[in-house]
Design a protein around this motif. Structure first.
Motif, PDB file in Angstrom:
ATOM      1  N   ARG A  38       0.808  -1.293   0.142  1.00 41.69           N
ATOM      2  CA  ARG A  38       0.056  -0.125  -0.022  1.00 41.69           C
ATOM      3  C   ARG A  38       0.741   1.091  -0.048  1.00 41.69           C
ATOM      4  O   ARG A  38       0.477   2.175   0.637  1.00 41.69           O
ATOM      5  CB  ARG A  38      -1.011  -0.054   1.259  1.00 41.69           C
ATOM      6  N   SER A  39       2.076   1.369  -0.683  1.00 43.17           N
ATOM      7  CA  SER A  39       3.009   2.072  -0.738  1.00 43.17           C
ATOM      8  C   SER A  39       2.165   3.557  -1.246  1.00 43.17           C
ATOM      9  O   SER A  39       1.471   3.427  -2.125  1.00 43.17           O
ATOM     10  CB  SER A  39       4.253   2.191  -1.484  1.00 43.17           C
ATOM     11  N   GLY A  40       2.354   4.763  -0.733  1.00 42.92           N
ATOM     12  CA  GLY A  40       1.972   5.983  -1.374  1.00 42.92           C
ATOM     13  C   GLY A  40       0.566   6.198  -0.822  1.00 42.92           C
ATOM     14  O   GLY A  40      -0.384   7.092  -1.435  1.00 42.92           O
ATOM     15  N   PRO A  67      -2.233   1.221   5.728  1.00 37.97           N
ATOM     16  CA  PRO A  67      -1.594   1.397   7.138  1.00 37.97           C
ATOM     17  C   PRO A  67      -1.882   2.093   8.010  1.00 37.97           C
ATOM     18  O   PRO A  67      -2.022   1.548   9.302  1.00 37.97           O
ATOM     19  CB  PRO A  67      -0.050   2.027   6.338  1.00 37.97           C
ATOM     20  N   SER A  68      -2.822   3.346   7.751  1.00 33.19           N
ATOM     21  CA  SER A  68      -3.567   3.856   8.758  1.00 33.19           C
ATOM     22  C   SER A  68      -4.609   3.261   9.562  1.00 33.19           C
ATOM     23  O   SER A  68      -4.985   3.007  10.436  1.00 33.19           O
ATOM     24  CB  SER A  68      -4.002   5.325   8.382  1.00 33.19           C
ATOM     25  N   ASP A  69      -5.399   2.320   8.313  1.00 39.58           N
ATOM     26  CA  ASP A  69      -6.455   1.381   8.936  1.00 39.58           C
ATOM     27  C   ASP A  69      -5.659   0.359   9.888  1.00 39.58           C
ATOM     28  O   ASP A  69      -6.557   0.169  10.809  1.00 39.58           O
ATOM     29  CB  ASP A  69      -6.990   0.763   7.750  1.00 39.58           C
ATOM     30  N   GLY A  93      13.006   1.680   0.483  1.00 43.33           N
ATOM     31  CA  GLY A  93      13.228   3.064  -0.129  1.00 43.33           C
ATOM     32  C   GLY A  93      12.874   4.012   0.932  1.00 43.33           C
ATOM     33  O   GLY A  93      12.230   3.996   1.722  1.00 43.33           O
ATOM     34  N   GLN A  94      13.508   5.112   0.632  1.00 41.38           N
ATOM     35  CA  GLN A  94      13.592   6.600   1.276  1.00 41.38           C
ATOM     36  C   GLN A  94      12.162   7.003   1.483  1.00 41.38           C
ATOM     37  O   GLN A  94      11.334   7.075   0.638  1.00 41.38           O
ATOM     38  CB  GLN A  94      14.532   7.497   0.775  1.00 41.38           C
ATOM     39  N   ASN A  95      11.877   7.737   2.697  1.00 37.38           N
ATOM     40  CA  ASN A  95      11.005   8.553   2.971  1.00 37.38           C
ATOM     41  C   ASN A  95      11.380   9.847   3.392  1.00 37.38           C
ATOM     42  O   ASN A  95      11.684  10.075   4.784  1.00 37.38           O
ATOM     43  CB  ASN A  95       9.748   7.907   3.782  1.00 37.38           C
ATOM     44  N   MET A  96      12.071  10.878   2.489  1.00 33.37           N
ATOM     45  CA  MET A  96      12.566  11.916   2.997  1.00 33.37           C
ATOM     46  C   MET A  96      11.887  13.361   2.159  1.00 33.37           C
ATOM     47  O   MET A  96      11.223  12.852   1.187  1.00 33.37           O
ATOM     48  CB  MET A  96      14.153  11.771   2.486  1.00 33.37           C
ATOM     49  N   GLY A  97      12.143  14.431   2.808  1.00 36.65           N
ATOM     50  CA  GLY A  97      11.569  15.504   2.073  1.00 36.65           C
ATOM     51  C   GLY A  97       9.972  15.549   1.770  1.00 36.65           C
ATOM     52  O   GLY A  97       9.368  15.043   2.834  1.00 36.65           O
ATOM     53  N   ASP A  98       9.471  15.778   0.570  1.00 35.20           N
ATOM     54  CA  ASP A  98       8.040  15.704   0.385  1.00 35.20           C
ATOM     55  C   ASP A  98       7.682  14.332   0.414  1.00 35.20           C
ATOM     56  O   ASP A  98       6.377  14.157   0.787  1.00 35.20           O
ATOM     57  CB  ASP A  98       7.969  16.433  -0.939  1.00 35.20           C
ATOM     58  N   ASP A  99       8.481  13.205   0.360  1.00 38.81           N
ATOM     59  CA  ASP A  99       7.950  11.939   0.333  1.00 38.81           C
ATOM     60  C   ASP A  99       7.174  11.801   1.514  1.00 38.81           C
ATOM     61  O   ASP A  99       6.241  10.898   1.491  1.00 38.81           O
ATOM     62  CB  ASP A  99       9.061  10.946   0.275  1.00 38.81           C
ATOM     63  N   THR A 100       7.215  12.476   2.690  1.00 36.93           N
ATOM     64  CA  THR A 100       6.651  12.038   3.727  1.00 36.93           C
ATOM     65  C   THR A 100       5.120  12.175   3.939  1.00 36.93           C
ATOM     66  O   THR A 100       4.439  11.666   4.548  1.00 36.93           O
ATOM     67  CB  THR A 100       7.287  12.864   5.020  1.00 36.93           C
ATOM     68  N   TYR A 102       3.348  11.453   1.506  1.00 41.94           N
ATOM     69  CA  TYR A 102       2.508  10.452   0.546  1.00 41.94           C
ATOM     70  C   TYR A 102       3.032   9.258   1.349  1.00 41.94           C
ATOM     71  O   TYR A 102       2.025   8.125   0.988  1.00 41.94           O
ATOM     72  CB  TYR A 102       3.176  10.222  -0.792  1.00 41.94           C
ATOM     73  N   SER A 103       3.915   8.828   2.167  1.00 44.64           N
ATOM     74  CA  SER A 103       4.368   7.733   2.526  1.00 44.64           C
ATOM     75  C   SER A 103       3.248   6.960   3.549  1.00 44.64           C
ATOM     76  O   SER A 103       2.773   7.389   4.289  1.00 44.64           O
ATOM     77  CB  SER A 103       5.625   7.891   3.405  1.00 44.64           C
ATOM     78  N   GLY A 104       3.003   5.835   3.223  1.00 39.64           N
ATOM     79  CA  GLY A 104       2.266   5.057   4.044  1.00 39.64           C
ATOM     80  C   GLY A 104       2.953   4.594   5.340  1.00 39.64           C
ATOM     81  O   GLY A 104       2.505   4.524   6.313  1.00 39.64           O
ATOM     82  N   THR A 105       4.325   4.414   5.091  1.00 38.93           N
ATOM     83  CA  THR A 105       5.337   3.960   6.314  1.00 38.93           C
ATOM     84  C   THR A 105       4.875   5.076   7.474  1.00 38.93           C
ATOM     85  O   THR A 105       4.843   4.704   8.549  1.00 38.93           O
ATOM     86  CB  THR A 105       6.659   3.965   5.911  1.00 38.93           C
ATOM     87  N   VAL A 106       5.178   6.490   6.987  1.00 36.31           N
ATOM     88  CA  VAL A 106       4.999   7.428   7.929  1.00 36.31           C
ATOM     89  C   VAL A 106       3.412   7.604   8.425  1.00 36.31           C
ATOM     90  O   VAL A 106       3.337   8.008   9.453  1.00 36.31           O
ATOM     91  CB  VAL A 106       5.382   8.765   7.340  1.00 36.31           C
ATOM     92  N   ALA A 107       2.531   7.265   7.742  1.00 33.89           N
ATOM     93  CA  ALA A 107       1.439   7.279   7.993  1.00 33.89           C
ATOM     94  C   ALA A 107       1.206   6.457   9.061  1.00 33.89           C
ATOM     95  O   ALA A 107       0.260   6.695   9.915  1.00 33.89           O
ATOM     96  CB  ALA A 107       0.479   7.228   6.852  1.00 33.89           C
ATOM     97  N   ALA A 108       1.400   5.273   8.984  1.00 35.59           N
ATOM     98  CA  ALA A 108       1.025   4.364  10.010  1.00 35.59           C
ATOM     99  C   ALA A 108       1.630   4.785  11.466  1.00 35.59           C
ATOM    100  O   ALA A 108       0.992   4.556  12.352  1.00 35.59           O
ATOM    101  CB  ALA A 108       1.885   3.152   9.810  1.00 35.59           C
TER     102      ALA A 108
END
Length: 245
Positions: A38-40, A67-69, A93-100, A102-108
């Motif tokens: 569920r990337s992005g 991920p948030s679910d 893969g990285q989650n840096m800068g603006d990527d955060t 969109y990131s499902g990793t950061v969202a969780a």
């Protein structure tokens, strides 16, 4: 210590397996992750259909949602306890800068933070899962840090270079860098002759100066960026008040 682990690559991803293995010796862990990649997916919650939770043979729980679910359902309907920490990753893969954004990793991790629980998102800078053992070892060390000086709950975004553990150049506090605009969509035609579009690649780094996550990881350092959720543009607030007067 009790830790809830999730990710956006899915419960079968090598990154979450390595992370769970690394943390199992220092905490009571529960894994609730998406059933597929569920990337992005960012901070989206599924509101148009019910969700189902399943348990894999290794004890991981997986959900047919974002991920948030996963974190939301775990905290409000599954766990019999309140975790001390939410950990997400290890992302491919990285989650840096603006990527955060969109990131499902950061969202969780963010979902846990919104519930008042400290949370950490872990990502490797490059895709391919190279040096995953090193990243998992570093994740374990970071989880063991007390961070007593930080206001709780905290939300930390960690990016780890794909290097052997002995080659990592330390751990540093950073701010988010910035990227140029994303590349354009890739147009194609499906088997029925219909126009389709693939989202293009992320833009190259625009602000990768000293102090940014881009700069730190390029030097072989582990980057930790404290995040916040308040989106208020405070510098514009007075100007807006004047415009509305």
């Amino acid at each position: 210590m009790k830790i809830l682990i999730s990710n956006d690559d899915g419960y079968l991803a090598p990154g979450i397996v390595a992370l769970a293995d690394a943390l199992a010796s220092i905490a009571e862990i529960v894994v609730v992750a998406p059933d597929s990649n569920r990337s992005g997916s960012s901070n989206s919650l599924t509101l148009d259909r019910p969700l189902s939770l399943y348990t894999a043979s290794n004890g991981f729980h997986f959900l047919n949602g974002t991920p948030s679910d996963c974190v939301h359902v775990a905290l409000t309907g599954v766990l019999a306890f309140r975790p001390d920490l939410i950990v997400s990753g290890i992302n491919q893969g990285q989650n840096m800068g603006d990527d955060t954004l969109y990131s499902g990793t950061v969202a969780a991790a963010t979902e846990g933070y919104l519930f008042g629980i400290p949370a950490i998102a872990f990502s490797q800078v490059d895709k391919g899962w190279t040096e995953l053992d090193s990243a998992a070892r570093m994740a374990r060390e970071i989880v063991l840090r007390k961070f007593d000086s930080l206001q709780k709950p905290y939300l930390l975004n960690v990016n780890i270079p794909n290097l052997p553990y002995a080659s990592l150049k330390g751990v540093v506090a950073t701010r988010l860098g910035k990227r140029h605009e994303s590349e354009g969509v890739i147009k194609a035609t499906d088997p029925h002759g219909r126009q389709i579009y693939w989202i293009g690649l992320a833009g190259k780094a625009k602000d990768a100066g000293e102090g940014t996550d881009f700069h730190a990881t390029a030097l072989g350092k582990v980057s930790i960026t404290p995040l916040q959720i308040d989106l208020t543009h405070r510098a514009q607030l007075d100007a807006l008040k004047n415009a509305l007067a």
